[in-house]
Design an enzyme around this catalytic site. Sequence first.
Site, mmCIF file in Angstrom:
data_model
loop_
_atom_site.group_PDB
_atom_site.id
_atom_site.type_symbol
_atom_site.label_atom_id
_atom_site.label_comp_id
_atom_site.label_asym_id
_atom_site.label_seq_id
_atom_site.Cartn_x
_atom_site.Cartn_y
_atom_site.Cartn_z
ATOM 1 N N ARG A 47 -18.642 11.818 49.913
ATOM 2 C CA ARG A 47 -17.396 11.749 50.672
ATOM 3 C C ARG A 47 -16.210 11.668 49.712
ATOM 4 O O ARG A 47 -16.362 11.388 48.528
ATOM 5 C CB ARG A 47 -17.399 10.559 51.619
ATOM 6 C CG ARG A 47 -17.077 9.238 50.960
ATOM 7 C CD ARG A 47 -16.993 8.102 51.968
ATOM 8 N NE ARG A 47 -16.512 6.884 51.325
ATOM 9 C CZ ARG A 47 -16.646 5.677 51.839
ATOM 10 N NH1 ARG A 47 -17.257 5.514 52.997
ATOM 11 N NH2 ARG A 47 -16.178 4.623 51.195
ATOM 12 N N ARG A 96 -10.224 10.281 63.226
ATOM 13 C CA ARG A 96 -10.557 11.614 62.729
ATOM 14 C C ARG A 96 -10.269 12.679 63.796
ATOM 15 O O ARG A 96 -9.903 13.805 63.478
ATOM 16 C CB ARG A 96 -12.029 11.629 62.303
ATOM 17 C CG ARG A 96 -12.420 12.825 61.442
ATOM 18 C CD ARG A 96 -13.711 12.537 60.697
ATOM 19 N NE ARG A 96 -13.536 11.400 59.805
ATOM 20 C CZ ARG A 96 -12.974 11.461 58.600
ATOM 21 N NH1 ARG A 96 -12.544 12.623 58.142
ATOM 22 N NH2 ARG A 96 -12.853 10.381 57.865
ATOM 23 N N ILE A 138 -5.158 -5.569 11.923
ATOM 24 C CA ILE A 138 -5.257 -7.026 12.026
ATOM 25 C C ILE A 138 -3.989 -7.689 11.476
ATOM 26 O O ILE A 138 -3.313 -8.439 12.160
ATOM 27 C CB ILE A 138 -6.488 -7.551 11.272
ATOM 28 C CG1 ILE A 138 -7.768 -6.904 11.823
ATOM 29 C CG2 ILE A 138 -6.552 -9.079 11.365
ATOM 30 C CD1 ILE A 138 -8.010 -7.156 13.297
ATOM 31 N N LYS A 171 7.802 -14.494 17.401
ATOM 32 C CA LYS A 171 7.893 -15.900 17.823
ATOM 33 C C LYS A 171 9.124 -16.564 17.212
ATOM 34 O O LYS A 171 9.818 -17.343 17.879
ATOM 35 C CB LYS A 171 6.633 -16.654 17.403
ATOM 36 C CG LYS A 171 6.699 -18.141 17.716
ATOM 37 C CD LYS A 171 5.401 -18.859 17.385
ATOM 38 C CE LYS A 171 5.515 -20.346 17.708
ATOM 39 N NZ LYS A 171 4.235 -21.069 17.532
ATOM 40 N N HIS A 205 5.028 14.709 50.565
ATOM 41 C CA HIS A 205 4.635 13.306 50.724
ATOM 42 C C HIS A 205 3.169 13.080 50.332
ATOM 43 O O HIS A 205 2.400 12.435 51.049
ATOM 44 C CB HIS A 205 4.895 12.837 52.146
ATOM 45 C CG HIS A 205 6.342 12.875 52.527
ATOM 46 N ND1 HIS A 205 7.307 12.189 51.829
ATOM 47 C CD2 HIS A 205 6.994 13.548 53.507
ATOM 48 C CE1 HIS A 205 8.490 12.417 52.378
ATOM 49 N NE2 HIS A 205 8.338 13.242 53.386
ATOM 50 N N ARG A 228 -8.193 -4.440 4.004
ATOM 51 C CA ARG A 228 -8.315 -5.305 5.179
ATOM 52 C C ARG A 228 -7.593 -6.628 4.977
ATOM 53 O O ARG A 228 -7.148 -7.257 5.939
ATOM 54 C CB ARG A 228 -9.788 -5.570 5.496
ATOM 55 C CG ARG A 228 -10.510 -4.385 6.135
ATOM 56 C CD ARG A 228 -11.874 -4.806 6.628
ATOM 57 N NE ARG A 228 -12.515 -3.760 7.435
ATOM 58 C CZ ARG A 228 -13.478 -3.983 8.315
ATOM 59 N NH1 ARG A 228 -13.916 -5.209 8.516
ATOM 60 N NH2 ARG A 228 -14.010 -2.993 8.998
ATOM 61 N N GLY A 252 0.759 -1.241 0.000
ATOM 62 C CA GLY A 252 0.000 0.000 0.000
ATOM 63 C C GLY A 252 0.788 1.288 0.000
ATOM 64 O O GLY A 252 1.657 1.535 -0.841
ATOM 65 N N GLY A 253 0.488 2.125 1.025
ATOM 66 C CA GLY A 253 1.092 3.442 1.116
ATOM 67 C C GLY A 253 2.585 3.397 1.325
ATOM 68 O O GLY A 253 3.308 4.289 0.862
ATOM 69 N N ARG A 300 16.215 6.130 39.142
ATOM 70 C CA ARG A 300 17.326 5.576 39.922
ATOM 71 C C ARG A 300 16.830 4.534 40.915
ATOM 72 O O ARG A 300 17.489 3.535 41.159
ATOM 73 C CB ARG A 300 18.070 6.693 40.651
ATOM 74 C CG ARG A 300 18.931 7.567 39.732
ATOM 75 C CD ARG A 300 19.746 8.548 40.558
ATOM 76 N NE ARG A 300 18.891 9.440 41.331
ATOM 77 C CZ ARG A 300 19.249 10.043 42.457
ATOM 78 N NH1 ARG A 300 20.441 9.808 42.980
ATOM 79 N NH2 ARG A 300 18.412 10.862 43.078
#
Length: 533
Positions: free
Chosen positions: A529, A447, A133, A144, A285, A71, A42-43, A222
């Site tokens: 909450r 709390r 695909i 593989k 922190h 495709r 293709g392209g 590090r």
Amino acid sequence: MSQTGTHPVAIRRALISVSDKTGLIEFARSLSARGIEILSTGGSAKALREAGLTVVDVADVTGFPEMMDGRVKTLHPAVHGGLLALRDNQEHLAAMEAHGIGPIDLLVVNLYPFEETVAKGASHDDCIENIDIGGPAMIRAAAKNHGFVTVIVDVQDYDALLAELNANDDRTTLAFRQRQAQIAYARTAAYDAAVSGWLAGAIGEGAPRRRAFAGTLAQGLRYGENPHQAAAFYVTGEDRPGVATARQWQGKGLSYNNINDTDAAFELVAEFDPADGPACAIIKHANPCGVARGATALEAYRRAFDCDRTSAFGGIIALNQVLDGATAEEIAKIFTEVVIAPDADEDAKRVFAAKKNLRLLTTGGLPDPKAAGLGFRQVAGGFLVQGRDNGHVGIGDLKVVTARQPSEAELRDMLFAWTVAKHVKSNAIVYARDLATVGVGAGQMSRVDSTRIGRRKSEDMAEALGLAQPLTIGAVVASDAFFPFADGIEALAEAGAKAVIQPGGSMRDDEVIAAADRLGLAMVFTGQRHFRH
């Protein structure tokens, strides 16, 4: 019968099929100059021919034209046999000869830009058409068979391959092929993760049977939280301004803790719309030790700094607007690890240039605090996934539950404190006055303990600033979750607080409300909450 070629393998025939054509022509010229035959589709084939290179169409190899809008083009034994055949297996070699299959020694493929298509907000059909695909199938086949086949899936590895060929008389070593195979499988895994994640969202599947996340290495670190922990920083490609997308103007590389804290700081400060004025958050922190709004960035920084000057030392500073020279001059008076802002003017950059250990990051924008998103956290044997905490409340969402009605100023400060509490580790208590934090209690098992810590910090700062009394006196308080008992309200009253914003929903809400009435506090419920663990 060997499954892995341990010797260097000569590259005589390459198949090139790429969506991203960056550097393609120069790379292909280098291959062609080595006498390597180039197959293409293709392209890619069109671009190579237009550059004057000799190319063999894959359609001429397979005997089938590209069809179905491209495709179907490489899904053929002439391609996959050439990639998968073991070159030291006589049966494989005989099958290649019997069916006219030529070996393919090098595969160069980068995939259809699915992630980019999704990020652009393309239609469902456009996203589907950008699911590759043939590319992943060829990549997996070549990877593989890396004992004999070299696979390249990233433009950034073109130079590495050419260097490998230069060093090995136009051959690749097993070590190089193994490394490229690992990169290839990681790429297809990330690609499939992106597709499956997008499709889950498209069909409204909030808890798919399998969930995958993927990232691209941004930098090696590090170490992690501690020197004995290995670490690295990966980016997901999410279109969200922040530490992952920022430009670093100066300073040494960010550490694991720097990245974590800088993200916390910038996500917090982004809660405050710059159209409403400057805001500054100082983080230590992963918890805010000071947050404030101001008429200028300088004022916002000074007010945030005055919440807890001790903790601010060595902290992370985030601004919701452009960092200017005057603010940079003030910040430079103490040691700061990182400053992050949407932008910084030249005066600010000159000021910080003298601070070689300070990192300056600019992002070009702010993350949307209301945007949806996913986060995950590892646990032993698995991980938890949840949506981003993008919950917000406004004046109209508040329910006054006490006899005393809060004033307009108290309501404004309560919403400010509530926004900050969302970014404080639970149990979270935030004292605020005049759109600035004056005491923060974070990460406690009780709390009441958080309430007392916030008060103590305010008392310490009052002494340091020479104030007659701590600023918790007359302040408002936000609690990230409900008060289970009246003792929390009593502790707030002892600190001098006058108004409280909390979710409500406790079995003892009546007892808590009665305590607030008895102590003369105004209290509102949000019905929402913000636990943060």
